[in-house]
Write a protein that holds these residues in place. Structure first.
Motif, PDB file in Angstrom:
ATOM      1  N   ILE A 131     123.181  53.802  76.170  1.00  0.00           N
ATOM      2  CA  ILE A 131     123.132  55.239  75.894  1.00  0.00           C
ATOM      3  C   ILE A 131     123.241  56.032  77.193  1.00  0.00           C
ATOM      4  O   ILE A 131     123.983  57.032  77.286  1.00  0.00           O
ATOM      5  CB  ILE A 131     121.819  55.596  75.163  1.00  0.00           C
ATOM      6  N   MET A 132     122.527  55.607  78.220  1.00  0.00           N
ATOM      7  CA  MET A 132     122.539  56.348  79.480  1.00  0.00           C
ATOM      8  C   MET A 132     123.910  56.336  80.135  1.00  0.00           C
ATOM      9  O   MET A 132     124.349  57.348  80.689  1.00  0.00           O
ATOM     10  CB  MET A 132     121.501  55.756  80.430  1.00  0.00           C
ATOM     11  N   ASN A 133     124.584  55.187  80.090  1.00  0.00           N
ATOM     12  CA  ASN A 133     125.893  55.109  80.726  1.00  0.00           C
ATOM     13  C   ASN A 133     126.880  56.069  80.090  1.00  0.00           C
ATOM     14  O   ASN A 133     127.670  56.722  80.778  1.00  0.00           O
ATOM     15  CB  ASN A 133     126.421  53.676  80.667  1.00  0.00           C
ATOM     16  N   LYS A 134     126.840  56.186  78.774  1.00  0.00           N
ATOM     17  CA  LYS A 134     127.734  57.120  78.089  1.00  0.00           C
ATOM     18  C   LYS A 134     127.396  58.566  78.429  1.00  0.00           C
ATOM     19  O   LYS A 134     128.271  59.437  78.371  1.00  0.00           O
ATOM     20  CB  LYS A 134     127.666  56.906  76.574  1.00  0.00           C
ATOM     21  N   GLN A 135     126.157  58.824  78.808  1.00  0.00           N
ATOM     22  CA  GLN A 135     125.743  60.181  79.114  1.00  0.00           C
ATOM     23  C   GLN A 135     126.090  60.582  80.551  1.00  0.00           C
ATOM     24  O   GLN A 135     126.608  61.670  80.786  1.00  0.00           O
ATOM     25  CB  GLN A 135     124.232  60.324  78.894  1.00  0.00           C
ATOM     26  N   VAL A 136     125.790  59.712  81.513  1.00  0.00           N
ATOM     27  CA  VAL A 136     125.949  60.092  82.919  1.00  0.00           C
ATOM     28  C   VAL A 136     127.317  59.733  83.478  1.00  0.00           C
ATOM     29  O   VAL A 136     127.697  60.220  84.558  1.00  0.00           O
ATOM     30  CB  VAL A 136     124.854  59.453  83.793  1.00  0.00           C
ATOM     31  N   VAL A 173     121.140  45.976  85.697  1.00  0.00           N
ATOM     32  CA  VAL A 173     122.163  47.009  85.544  1.00  0.00           C
ATOM     33  C   VAL A 173     121.531  48.391  85.547  1.00  0.00           C
ATOM     34  O   VAL A 173     122.014  49.320  86.209  1.00  0.00           O
ATOM     35  CB  VAL A 173     122.984  46.790  84.254  1.00  0.00           C
ATOM     36  N   LEU A 174     120.428  48.548  84.816  1.00  0.00           N
ATOM     37  CA  LEU A 174     119.805  49.868  84.765  1.00  0.00           C
ATOM     38  C   LEU A 174     119.241  50.260  86.126  1.00  0.00           C
ATOM     39  O   LEU A 174     119.318  51.436  86.522  1.00  0.00           O
ATOM     40  CB  LEU A 174     118.712  49.900  83.701  1.00  0.00           C
ATOM     41  N   ASP A 175     118.676  49.322  86.855  1.00  0.00           N
ATOM     42  CA  ASP A 175     118.218  49.626  88.208  1.00  0.00           C
ATOM     43  C   ASP A 175     119.380  50.129  89.062  1.00  0.00           C
ATOM     44  O   ASP A 175     119.246  51.099  89.814  1.00  0.00           O
ATOM     45  CB  ASP A 175     117.619  48.373  88.852  1.00  0.00           C
ATOM     46  N   ALA A 176     120.534  49.457  88.953  1.00  0.00           N
ATOM     47  CA  ALA A 176     121.708  49.870  89.731  1.00  0.00           C
ATOM     48  C   ALA A 176     122.205  51.244  89.298  1.00  0.00           C
ATOM     49  O   ALA A 176     122.613  52.064  90.129  1.00  0.00           O
ATOM     50  CB  ALA A 176     122.823  48.829  89.585  1.00  0.00           C
ATOM     51  N   MET A 177     122.173  51.519  88.004  1.00  0.00           N
ATOM     52  CA  MET A 177     122.584  52.836  87.518  1.00  0.00           C
ATOM     53  C   MET A 177     121.684  53.930  88.057  1.00  0.00           C
ATOM     54  O   MET A 177     122.149  55.024  88.415  1.00  0.00           O
ATOM     55  CB  MET A 177     122.573  52.852  85.990  1.00  0.00           C
ATOM     56  N   ALA A 178     120.379  53.648  88.138  1.00  0.00           N
ATOM     57  CA  ALA A 178     119.449  54.650  88.663  1.00  0.00           C
ATOM     58  C   ALA A 178     119.741  54.957  90.123  1.00  0.00           C
ATOM     59  O   ALA A 178     119.532  56.091  90.588  1.00  0.00           O
ATOM     60  CB  ALA A 178     118.009  54.168  88.500  1.00  0.00           C
ATOM     61  N   GLY A 179     120.239  53.961  90.854  1.00  0.00           N
ATOM     62  CA  GLY A 179     120.622  54.193  92.234  1.00  0.00           C
ATOM     63  C   GLY A 179     121.871  55.055  92.349  1.00  0.00           C
ATOM     64  O   GLY A 179     121.965  55.921  93.223  1.00  0.00           O
ATOM     65  N   LYS A 180     122.818  54.824  91.447  1.00  0.00           N
ATOM     66  CA  LYS A 180     124.071  55.585  91.486  1.00  0.00           C
ATOM     67  C   LYS A 180     123.897  56.980  90.904  1.00  0.00           C
ATOM     68  O   LYS A 180     124.534  57.944  91.364  1.00  0.00           O
ATOM     69  CB  LYS A 180     125.151  54.834  90.703  1.00  0.00           C
TER      70      LYS A 180
END
Length: 236
Positions: A131-136, A173-180
């Motif tokens: 869900i987060m990837n589709k949003q950000v 993956v979510l940790d990496a997304m939070a960094g980006k």
């Protein structure tokens, strides 16, 4: 308050008998817990005998045949109760549980819990990289599968489609997304509430798109668990 990615967190994944989250049965389940630095501190794994035949198309993905589940798996009711208990203890402690396409896993667990008389979870907070990837990253091209996002973020995924490997990869993956995307760094409770709205909006947009060619198309937006089929559809 500290952001979720600097605090203890967990990841949850199921492998099942099929794609329909309301009718699929649990075959394997994994819950991985890490500390604030991302170090694994606890791992839970289960193999269940789902009580039904495991279709070949499912066993070809996760590797568990009906014969193996019957020989080595534990009764599905026991596994369901234990999985639910571990998750509830995490929620009660305020530990966020990360699940990729969470509405699938949590809907399967809700259906299994209803089937075996296991108390339903209070599902909060849940974090969902899908869900987060589709949003950000709305204009990202290509697939948004766990495998695709692992490749994008440089996360290793050995033994893909086993619940243990998928759970840990989802967390990384979510940790990496939070960094980006630093906008994802916030208290888990706030991020959970945002995802409820994001999931509804994403489903509505996709439904509008599909209805250009399929006027009767319906995309459910309840998150992180779909209501039972005979229940009135509504928000989580």
């Amino acid at each position: 308050m500290s952001s979720w990615n600097n605090l203890p967190r967990a990841a949850f994944d199921l492998e099942t008998t099929g794609r329909n989250s309301r009718s699929a049965r649990i075959v394997t389940a994994s819950i991985t817990v890490v500390d604030g630095g991302g170090n694994v501190v606890k791992e839970h794994e289960w193999l269940a005998d789902p009580g039904v035949e495991i279709p070949t198309e499912a066993s070809d993905i996760h590797g568990v045949t009906t014969a193996k589940a019957r020989q080595d798996g534990r009764p599905a009711a026991e596994v369901t109760a234990e999985v639910a208990q571990v998750l509830q203890e995490l929620f009660d402690a305020g530990t966020p549980v990360i699940a990729f396409n969470a509405s699938y896993d949590f809907t399967v667990l809700a259906a299994e819990s209803a089937r075996y008389g296991v108390p339903q979870l209070s599902r909060f907070p849940v974090l969902d990289p899908f869900i987060m990837n589709k949003q950000v990253d709305r204009f990202r091209k290509g697939k948004r599968t766990l495998t695709a996002l692992c490749e994008e973020y440089g996360v290793g995924l050995d033994n893909a489609h086993t619940s243990a490997a998928d759970a840990l990869a989802t967390l990384r993956v979510l940790d990496a997304m939070a960094g980006k995307f630093p906008t994802l760094q916030m208290p888990a409770s706030k991020l959970h509430r945002l995802q409820v709205d994001w999931a509804q909006s994403q489903a509505a947009d996709f439904q509008d798109y599909l209805r250009r060619s399929k006027p009767a198309a319906v995309i459910e937006g309840s998150w992180p668990v779909l209501p039972p089929e005979d229940a009135t559809r509504g928000a989580f």
